[in-house]
Design a protein around this motif. Structure first.
Motif, PDB file in Angstrom:
ATOM      1  N   LEU A  20       0.921  -1.036  -0.035  1.00  0.00           N
ATOM      2  CA  LEU A  20      -0.032   0.108  -0.195  1.00  0.00           C
ATOM      3  C   LEU A  20       0.997   1.555   0.115  1.00  0.00           C
ATOM      4  O   LEU A  20       0.595   2.025  -1.028  1.00  0.00           O
ATOM      5  N   CYS A  21       2.165   0.894   1.159  1.00  0.00           N
ATOM      6  CA  CYS A  21       3.273   2.254   0.856  1.00  0.00           C
ATOM      7  C   CYS A  21       3.333   2.803  -1.042  1.00  0.00           C
ATOM      8  O   CYS A  21       3.116   3.751  -1.708  1.00  0.00           O
ATOM      9  N   ALA A  22       3.421   1.616  -1.223  1.00  0.00           N
ATOM     10  CA  ALA A  22       4.672   1.639  -3.005  1.00  0.00           C
ATOM     11  C   ALA A  22       2.850   2.737  -3.704  1.00  0.00           C
ATOM     12  O   ALA A  22       3.117   2.909  -4.895  1.00  0.00           O
ATOM     13  N   ALA A  23       1.808   1.770  -3.401  1.00  0.00           N
ATOM     14  CA  ALA A  23       0.750   2.112  -4.409  1.00  0.00           C
ATOM     15  C   ALA A  23       0.715   3.704  -3.989  1.00  0.00           C
ATOM     16  O   ALA A  23       0.302   5.131  -4.598  1.00  0.00           O
ATOM     17  N   ILE A  24       0.359   4.056  -2.915  1.00  0.00           N
ATOM     18  CA  ILE A  24       0.064   5.915  -2.574  1.00  0.00           C
ATOM     19  C   ILE A  24       2.008   6.029  -2.837  1.00  0.00           C
ATOM     20  O   ILE A  24       0.827   7.144  -3.594  1.00  0.00           O
ATOM     21  N   ASP A  25       2.689   5.791  -3.169  1.00  0.00           N
ATOM     22  CA  ASP A  25       4.275   6.535  -3.538  1.00  0.00           C
ATOM     23  C   ASP A  25       3.812   7.189  -4.786  1.00  0.00           C
ATOM     24  O   ASP A  25       4.131   7.960  -5.381  1.00  0.00           O
ATOM     25  N   THR A  26       3.085   5.973  -5.805  1.00  0.00           N
ATOM     26  CA  THR A  26       2.805   5.760  -7.103  1.00  0.00           C
ATOM     27  C   THR A  26       1.729   6.963  -7.156  1.00  0.00           C
ATOM     28  O   THR A  26       1.874   8.165  -8.723  1.00  0.00           O
ATOM     29  N   ILE A  27       1.023   7.153  -6.492  1.00  0.00           N
ATOM     30  CA  ILE A  27      -0.118   7.977  -7.373  1.00  0.00           C
ATOM     31  C   ILE A  27       0.308   9.496  -6.019  1.00  0.00           C
ATOM     32  O   ILE A  27       0.120  10.112  -7.092  1.00  0.00           O
ATOM     33  N   GLU A  28       0.857   9.276  -5.590  1.00  0.00           N
ATOM     34  CA  GLU A  28       1.261  10.367  -5.857  1.00  0.00           C
ATOM     35  C   GLU A  28       2.078  11.129  -6.409  1.00  0.00           C
ATOM     36  O   GLU A  28       1.845  12.218  -6.901  1.00  0.00           O
ATOM     37  N   GLY A  29       2.965  10.404  -6.786  1.00  0.00           N
ATOM     38  CA  GLY A  29       4.254  10.393  -7.924  1.00  0.00           C
ATOM     39  C   GLY A  29       3.110  11.242  -9.201  1.00  0.00           C
ATOM     40  O   GLY A  29       3.491  11.887  -9.775  1.00  0.00           O
ATOM     41  N   LEU A  30       2.329  10.826  -9.147  1.00  0.00           N
ATOM     42  CA  LEU A  30       1.639  10.786 -10.586  1.00  0.00           C
ATOM     43  C   LEU A  30       0.747  12.236 -10.519  1.00  0.00           C
ATOM     44  O   LEU A  30       1.141  12.435 -11.335  1.00  0.00           O
ATOM     45  N   LEU A  31       0.842  12.689  -9.190  1.00  0.00           N
ATOM     46  CA  LEU A  31      -0.320  13.649  -8.885  1.00  0.00           C
ATOM     47  C   LEU A  31       0.452  15.190  -9.150  1.00  0.00           C
ATOM     48  O   LEU A  31      -0.047  16.312  -9.825  1.00  0.00           O
ATOM     49  N   GLU A  32       1.903  14.399  -8.061  1.00  0.00           N
ATOM     50  CA  GLU A  32       2.861  16.298  -8.494  1.00  0.00           C
ATOM     51  C   GLU A  32       3.478  16.263  -9.549  1.00  0.00           C
ATOM     52  O   GLU A  32       3.843  17.360 -10.139  1.00  0.00           O
ATOM     53  N   ARG A  33       3.328  14.875 -10.745  1.00  0.00           N
ATOM     54  CA  ARG A  33       3.638  15.268 -12.648  1.00  0.00           C
ATOM     55  C   ARG A  33       2.979  15.862 -12.737  1.00  0.00           C
ATOM     56  O   ARG A  33       3.395  15.800 -14.047  1.00  0.00           O
ATOM     57  N   GLY A  34       1.962  15.870 -13.019  1.00  0.00           N
ATOM     58  CA  GLY A  34       0.475  16.559 -13.078  1.00  0.00           C
ATOM     59  C   GLY A  34      -0.154  15.490 -14.374  1.00  0.00           C
ATOM     60  O   GLY A  34      -0.315  15.152 -15.328  1.00  0.00           O
ATOM     61  N   GLU A  35       0.560  14.024 -14.096  1.00  0.00           N
ATOM     62  CA  GLU A  35      -0.268  12.628 -15.068  1.00  0.00           C
ATOM     63  C   GLU A  35      -1.173  12.445 -14.681  1.00  0.00           C
ATOM     64  O   GLU A  35      -1.626  11.819 -13.256  1.00  0.00           O
ATOM     65  N   PRO A  36      -2.177  11.787 -15.714  1.00  0.00           N
ATOM     66  CA  PRO A  36      -3.857  11.590 -14.844  1.00  0.00           C
ATOM     67  C   PRO A  36      -3.565  10.073 -13.659  1.00  0.00           C
ATOM     68  O   PRO A  36      -2.222   9.497 -13.906  1.00  0.00           O
ATOM     69  N   ALA A  37      -3.939   9.821 -12.936  1.00  0.00           N
ATOM     70  CA  ALA A  37      -4.168   9.268 -11.553  1.00  0.00           C
ATOM     71  C   ALA A  37      -5.336   8.842 -11.648  1.00  0.00           C
ATOM     72  O   ALA A  37      -5.539   8.174 -10.737  1.00  0.00           O
ATOM     73  N   ALA A  38      -6.398   9.190 -12.096  1.00  0.00           N
ATOM     74  CA  ALA A  38      -7.723   8.909 -11.713  1.00  0.00           C
ATOM     75  C   ALA A  38      -8.063   7.431 -11.789  1.00  0.00           C
ATOM     76  O   ALA A  38      -8.343   6.554 -10.933  1.00  0.00           O
ATOM     77  N   ALA A  39      -7.363   6.466 -12.629  1.00  0.00           N
ATOM     78  CA  ALA A  39      -7.594   4.991 -12.644  1.00  0.00           C
ATOM     79  C   ALA A  39      -6.690   4.388 -11.412  1.00  0.00           C
ATOM     80  O   ALA A  39      -7.299   3.849 -10.676  1.00  0.00           O
ATOM     81  N   ALA A  40      -5.872   5.040 -11.402  1.00  0.00           N
ATOM     82  CA  ALA A  40      -5.143   3.864 -10.302  1.00  0.00           C
ATOM     83  C   ALA A  40      -5.753   4.413  -8.964  1.00  0.00           C
ATOM     84  O   ALA A  40      -5.850   3.677  -7.824  1.00  0.00           O
ATOM     85  N   ILE A  41      -5.879   5.767  -8.280  1.00  0.00           N
ATOM     86  CA  ILE A  41      -7.218   6.070  -7.306  1.00  0.00           C
ATOM     87  C   ILE A  41      -8.550   5.101  -7.350  1.00  0.00           C
ATOM     88  O   ILE A  41      -8.722   4.554  -6.506  1.00  0.00           O
ATOM     89  N   ALA A  42      -8.728   4.771  -8.361  1.00  0.00           N
ATOM     90  CA  ALA A  42     -10.510   3.582  -8.242  1.00  0.00           C
ATOM     91  C   ALA A  42      -9.435   2.551  -8.120  1.00  0.00           C
ATOM     92  O   ALA A  42     -10.181   1.911  -7.611  1.00  0.00           O
ATOM     93  N   ALA A  43      -8.260   2.221  -8.715  1.00  0.00           N
ATOM     94  CA  ALA A  43      -8.183   0.938  -8.514  1.00  0.00           C
ATOM     95  C   ALA A  43      -7.725   0.469  -6.871  1.00  0.00           C
ATOM     96  O   ALA A  43      -7.372   0.056  -6.382  1.00  0.00           O
ATOM     97  N   PHE A  44      -7.082   1.949  -6.338  1.00  0.00           N
ATOM     98  CA  PHE A  44      -6.422   1.536  -5.038  1.00  0.00           C
ATOM     99  C   PHE A  44      -8.105   0.940  -4.339  1.00  0.00           C
ATOM    100  O   PHE A  44      -7.636   1.093  -3.128  1.00  0.00           O
ATOM    101  N   ASN A  45      -8.906   2.162  -4.527  1.00  0.00           N
ATOM    102  CA  ASN A  45      -9.349   2.202  -3.478  1.00  0.00           C
ATOM    103  C   ASN A  45     -10.469   1.363  -4.356  1.00  0.00           C
ATOM    104  O   ASN A  45     -10.866   0.896  -2.867  1.00  0.00           O
ATOM    105  N   ALA A  46     -10.822   0.608  -4.910  1.00  0.00           N
ATOM    106  CA  ALA A  46     -11.448  -1.022  -5.280  1.00  0.00           C
ATOM    107  C   ALA A  46     -10.587  -2.205  -4.300  1.00  0.00           C
ATOM    108  O   ALA A  46     -11.489  -2.568  -3.836  1.00  0.00           O
ATOM    109  N   GLU A  47      -8.996  -2.107  -3.999  1.00  0.00           N
ATOM    110  CA  GLU A  47      -8.576  -2.695  -3.326  1.00  0.00           C
ATOM    111  C   GLU A  47      -8.742  -2.544  -1.720  1.00  0.00           C
ATOM    112  O   GLU A  47      -8.942  -3.209  -1.446  1.00  0.00           O
ATOM    113  N   THR A  48      -8.987  -1.312  -1.591  1.00  0.00           N
ATOM    114  CA  THR A  48      -9.397  -0.765   0.212  1.00  0.00           C
ATOM    115  C   THR A  48     -10.600  -0.920   0.832  1.00  0.00           C
ATOM    116  O   THR A  48     -10.465  -0.984   1.432  1.00  0.00           O
ATOM    117  N   GLY A  49     -11.791  -0.555  -0.422  1.00  0.00           N
ATOM    118  CA  GLY A  49     -12.740  -0.395   0.304  1.00  0.00           C
ATOM    119  C   GLY A  49     -13.194   1.524   0.230  1.00  0.00           C
ATOM    120  O   GLY A  49     -13.694   1.371   1.189  1.00  0.00           O
TER     121      GLY A  49
END
Length: 88
Positions: A20-49
């Protein structure tokens, strides 16, 4: 004070926290670089509830550390009471 087992949060293994730390880091990096992160956030939410938003990944560090955020995500989401329709 000792709590009954059903009142204690579930245990979370170190591998789950690390993933989960790795996934959070990945999503944070996408957002900080201005890259699309909606799919990664949706997958994270689906995995964690949970229902985390962009802001959660960009500002978690203002109130907690990465491992605390991962631990929160690993545990069941708080139940939300149903909302009643507004009355006038």
């Amino acid at each position: 004070m000792e709590l009954r087992p059903e009142l204690c949060p579930p245990a979370v293994g170190p591998q789950r926290i690390a993933a989960l730390c790795a996934a959070i880091d990945t999503i944070e990096g996408l957002l900080e670089r201005g890259e699309p992160a909606a799919a990664a956030i949706a997958a994270f939410n689906a995995e964690t509830g949970h229902d985390y938003t962009t802001d959660d990944f960009l500002a978690y560090w203002t109130s907690r550390g990465l491992e605390d955020f991962a631990l929160e995500a690993a545990r069941p989401a708080w139940p939300r009471p149903p909302t009643s329709p507004a009355t006038s």
